[in-house]
Design a protein around this motif. Sequence first.
Motif, PDB file in Angstrom:
ATOM      1  N   GLY A 111      35.512  44.985  61.478  1.00  0.00           N
ATOM      2  CA  GLY A 111      34.953  45.600  62.667  1.00  0.00           C
ATOM      3  C   GLY A 111      34.046  46.767  62.319  1.00  0.00           C
TER       4      GLY A 111
ATOM      5  N   GLN B  70      42.727  42.793  69.354  1.00  0.00           N
ATOM      6  CA  GLN B  70      41.547  42.191  69.966  1.00  0.00           C
ATOM      7  C   GLN B  70      41.527  40.705  69.633  1.00  0.00           C
ATOM      8  OE1 GLN B  70      38.535  44.612  71.518  1.00  0.00           O
ATOM      9  NE2 GLN B  70      40.690  44.854  72.088  1.00  0.00           N
TER      10      GLN B  70
ATOM     11  N   ALA C  23      36.086  49.370  66.761  1.00  0.00           N
ATOM     12  CA  ALA C  23      36.431  48.040  66.259  1.00  0.00           C
ATOM     13  C   ALA C  23      36.875  48.091  64.807  1.00  0.00           C
ATOM     14  CB  ALA C  23      35.242  47.097  66.420  1.00  0.00           C
TER      15      ALA C  23
ATOM     16  N   ASP D 235      30.991  50.017  66.987  1.00  0.00           N
ATOM     17  CA  ASP D 235      31.411  49.121  68.070  1.00  0.00           C
ATOM     18  C   ASP D 235      32.610  49.740  68.784  1.00  0.00           C
ATOM     19  OD1 ASP D 235      32.167  47.067  69.740  1.00  0.00           O
ATOM     20  OD2 ASP D 235      32.509  45.599  68.130  1.00  0.00           O
ATOM     21  N   LYS D 236      32.350  50.355  69.938  1.00  0.00           N
ATOM     22  CA  LYS D 236      33.438  50.945  70.723  1.00  0.00           C
ATOM     23  C   LYS D 236      34.143  49.862  71.529  1.00  0.00           C
ATOM     24  CE  LYS D 236      31.824  55.691  71.468  1.00  0.00           C
ATOM     25  NZ  LYS D 236      31.468  56.684  72.509  1.00  0.00           N
ATOM     26  N   ARG D 237      35.446  49.814  71.429  1.00  0.00           N
ATOM     27  CA  ARG D 237      36.223  48.858  72.201  1.00  0.00           C
ATOM     28  C   ARG D 237      37.058  49.611  73.243  1.00  0.00           C
ATOM     29  NH1 ARG D 237      36.345  43.541  69.880  1.00  0.00           N
ATOM     30  NH2 ARG D 237      34.426  43.462  68.645  1.00  0.00           N
ATOM     31  N   HIS D 238      36.983  49.145  74.470  1.00  0.00           N
ATOM     32  CA  HIS D 238      37.786  49.731  75.537  1.00  0.00           C
ATOM     33  C   HIS D 238      39.085  48.927  75.632  1.00  0.00           C
ATOM     34  CE1 HIS D 238      34.731  52.541  77.031  1.00  0.00           C
ATOM     35  NE2 HIS D 238      33.892  51.642  76.557  1.00  0.00           N
TER      36      HIS D 238
ATOM     37  N   ASP E 262      39.339  39.102  68.391  1.00  0.00           N
ATOM     38  CA  ASP E 262      38.718  38.909  67.077  1.00  0.00           C
ATOM     39  C   ASP E 262      39.759  38.569  66.017  1.00  0.00           C
ATOM     40  OD1 ASP E 262      35.739  40.423  67.422  1.00  0.00           O
ATOM     41  OD2 ASP E 262      37.350  41.137  68.713  1.00  0.00           O
TER      42      ASP E 262
ATOM     43  N   ASP F  88      42.932  43.386  74.791  1.00  0.00           N
ATOM     44  CA  ASP F  88      41.589  42.797  74.856  1.00  0.00           C
ATOM     45  C   ASP F  88      41.270  42.478  76.314  1.00  0.00           C
ATOM     46  OD1 ASP F  88      39.441  40.758  74.857  1.00  0.00           O
ATOM     47  OD2 ASP F  88      39.623  40.943  72.682  1.00  0.00           O
TER      48      ASP F  88
END
Length: 287
Positions: free
Chosen positions: A44, A222, A37, A48-51, A224, A268
């Motif tokens: 971020g 994302q 992130a 925080d891993k974002r896929h 966010d 996202d």
Amino acid sequence: MSPLLEPAPWPQPLPEASPPAEVAIHHLPTGTYVTRAALAFKGGSFGDKRHFASSAVLVRHPKGDLLIDAGFGADVAAHIAMLPRFVRAPYEAGPTVSSQLDDAGYDRRRLLGVLPTHSHWDHVSGLDGLRDTPIWMNADEREYAASDPDGKVYRSVSQGHEIHEYGFDDRPYLGFASSHDVYGDGSVVIALAGGHTTGSVVVFVALPAGQRYAFIGDLTWQIDGIRRRAERPWLLRKLADSDPEQLRQGLLRMIALDGLMQIVPAHDLDSYRGIPLLSARAAGQPA
């Protein structure tokens, strides 16, 4: 970190649209890759891993269907190997758009084309399985894709494809200066956003029941970026965006529209919630 200044909410009614009763959309997920992130938006966390999603969206219309983006292709491993090492990330590939269409019994003669939001690898890899489908692209993005280093995968997978070059009218749409109404009924409107790539676009979709969607490509990676009013970190803006200030203006336009439609950043995965997958029953409906 300070967020972007909050823009005034969009002050007018949404543009009129008269989508035919058959208009529908379907999510075709093709895989994910992992990003922190902290690399996706200011503020971020590295923990925080974002896929990141790599997906396509099928828009059904009685005048012919469109795919927004193409997701991962069958040769995604080779496509990733074409990238600089520092941008490669662990990934998990799922069924390609091509295989999902075939598994659902979809008649590809309905497809007018594939409309990439822009020409980066993770939006066009799946073109390798859609050889007989035209690519819809505006002149600015064609020029970018033909010469920019980030167009390398596109140049490989687009070989042999018919290119349908669409233009824009000097008609503002939800704050964007120029737009193209694909069907003439307001159901699918392409707005020139720029900033990420020279000709990157936002695709607005209106459904018969009144739902509105904005498929914003990589204006932010994302949601966010919309909800926190957060740009990409400085270094990532320098590396990823052709014109960071133009991108910022496009991001602010979308922040002003939050709450009026479902905003879907391409990567996202949660933002696709509520968009049905393509089923055999849906694929068999007359268009």
